[in-house]
Design an enzyme around this catalytic site. Sequence first.
Site, PDB file in Angstrom:
ATOM      1  N   TYR A  16      28.373  62.602  10.863  1.00  7.08           N
ATOM      2  CA  TYR A  16      28.445  63.659  11.872  1.00  7.08           C
ATOM      3  C   TYR A  16      29.259  64.825  11.313  1.00  7.08           C
ATOM      4  O   TYR A  16      30.322  64.610  10.699  1.00  7.08           O
ATOM      5  CB  TYR A  16      29.135  63.130  13.150  1.00  7.08           C
ATOM      6  CG  TYR A  16      29.430  64.220  14.158  1.00  7.08           C
ATOM      7  CD1 TYR A  16      28.560  64.465  15.217  1.00  7.08           C
ATOM      8  CD2 TYR A  16      30.576  65.026  14.037  1.00  7.08           C
ATOM      9  CE1 TYR A  16      28.808  65.488  16.126  1.00  7.08           C
ATOM     10  CE2 TYR A  16      30.825  66.047  14.939  1.00  7.08           C
ATOM     11  CZ  TYR A  16      29.937  66.275  15.979  1.00  7.08           C
ATOM     12  OH  TYR A  16      30.187  67.289  16.864  1.00  7.08           O
ATOM     13  N   GLU A  31      26.275  71.915  14.835  1.00  7.05           N
ATOM     14  CA  GLU A  31      26.488  70.472  14.751  1.00  7.05           C
ATOM     15  C   GLU A  31      25.315  69.824  14.036  1.00  7.05           C
ATOM     16  O   GLU A  31      24.163  70.131  14.326  1.00  7.05           O
ATOM     17  CB  GLU A  31      26.610  69.893  16.172  1.00  7.05           C
ATOM     18  CG  GLU A  31      26.901  68.413  16.219  1.00  7.05           C
ATOM     19  CD  GLU A  31      26.842  67.864  17.656  1.00  7.05           C
ATOM     20  OE1 GLU A  31      27.892  67.809  18.315  1.00  7.05           O
ATOM     21  OE2 GLU A  31      25.734  67.516  18.107  1.00  7.05           O
TER      22      GLU A  31
END
Length: 378
Positions: A102, A190
């Site tokens: 992530y 993101e």
Amino acid sequence: MDLFEYQGKQFFARYGIPVSPGDVATTVDEAVAVAERIADYPVVVKAQVQVGGRGKAGGIKLADDADSVREHATNILGMDIKGHTVERIWIEHASDIAEEYYASFTLDRSAKQHLGMLSAQGGVEIEAVAESDPDAIAKIWIDPVDGPTEDVAREWVAAAKLNPDATEGAVDILLKLYAAYVEGDADLVEINPLILTPEGKVHALDAKVTLDANAGFRHDLSEYEATQERDVREQAAHEKGLQYVGLDGSVGVIANGAGLAMSTVDIINQVGGQPANFLDIGGGADADVMAGALEVITGDPAVKSIFINIFGGITKGDEVANGIAIALDRVDIGVPIVIRLDGTNAAEGREILAEKAASVISKPTMLEAAEAAVELAR
Ligand code: GDP
Ligand code: MN
């Protein structure tokens, strides 16, 4: 302004961030054509909706050939995912995944710095990781004047304990992601998951990007503007140039100034009601603006009463009252209206209302008006 995954990936690609070759489709035939053009099966067929957890909802499928693309595209187009109807799908060459990470950048307003988050636990919602294993998220704060150096990025990757094979690829992508974030005027970038392939390549498998619409003058946002997902009420308000946010309650809100509109939403909650919306008509609310606001609010079938909260400063009470009177002539309002009118020329305004808009219930304070509006909504 939120982008779809495919727009986010195209945005990333412009900054040199590796993404899989793919294209967007709105019909089954287009989807098959895209897959045939990629000509590198398996491909992955992905629902384009601005909500996470698409995989679990059946909106992400691998396909080994054109027939299978046809089947999945047929199923996914038109699918409902958490209240979002799938109108577009993205087809890209499917990746082999060794590990899922992530990575994100966003603004930490209180720290007055950019916040980077990196985790070896990707592919799941970062909120869940933050809850179950907060130490698994490596955070760095970046001075917006300096930006991150390569050394900082390298230390960051080490702190997140990514597989050493991913270090070079991750450092490269994180620096490019930061450039995309700053130069693209994003509020959020993101990548979840950022993957390491069995061949040791690192690349972005998903993209979540929020751009700052206030920086629109520096960019061409027309393509994103055209695909904005708005509910019907927000769309109607947007077309009238109103600052409107749809909520789930039954008390329609009209206020002048964003701060007062927020307070109005709060006070409705405080007295046990639920606001149907946030709406700031700004200063100098004339009849047109008021009529437009009332139109948008009464277009929402959930609205059972309307609370107009005006504190006149530059805006004068008599003008607001005249606006309401004219608006009431123009728009058919099927629900009771409660008004709190205060500030400049408030007394004159109340007189005009009594004369020309007698159905409007006037209350001297914000609290009393909120209570009346909530009671009427019941
Ligand atoms: P989200 O769940 O809506 O955030 O959608 P993502 O794009 O993040 O995809 C969810 C999951 O689907 C990923 O974490 C992967 O496990 C899987 N997935 C997506 N693309 C691929 C791919 O190209 N190959 C493989 N093997 N799995 C994929
Ligand atoms: Mn994802």
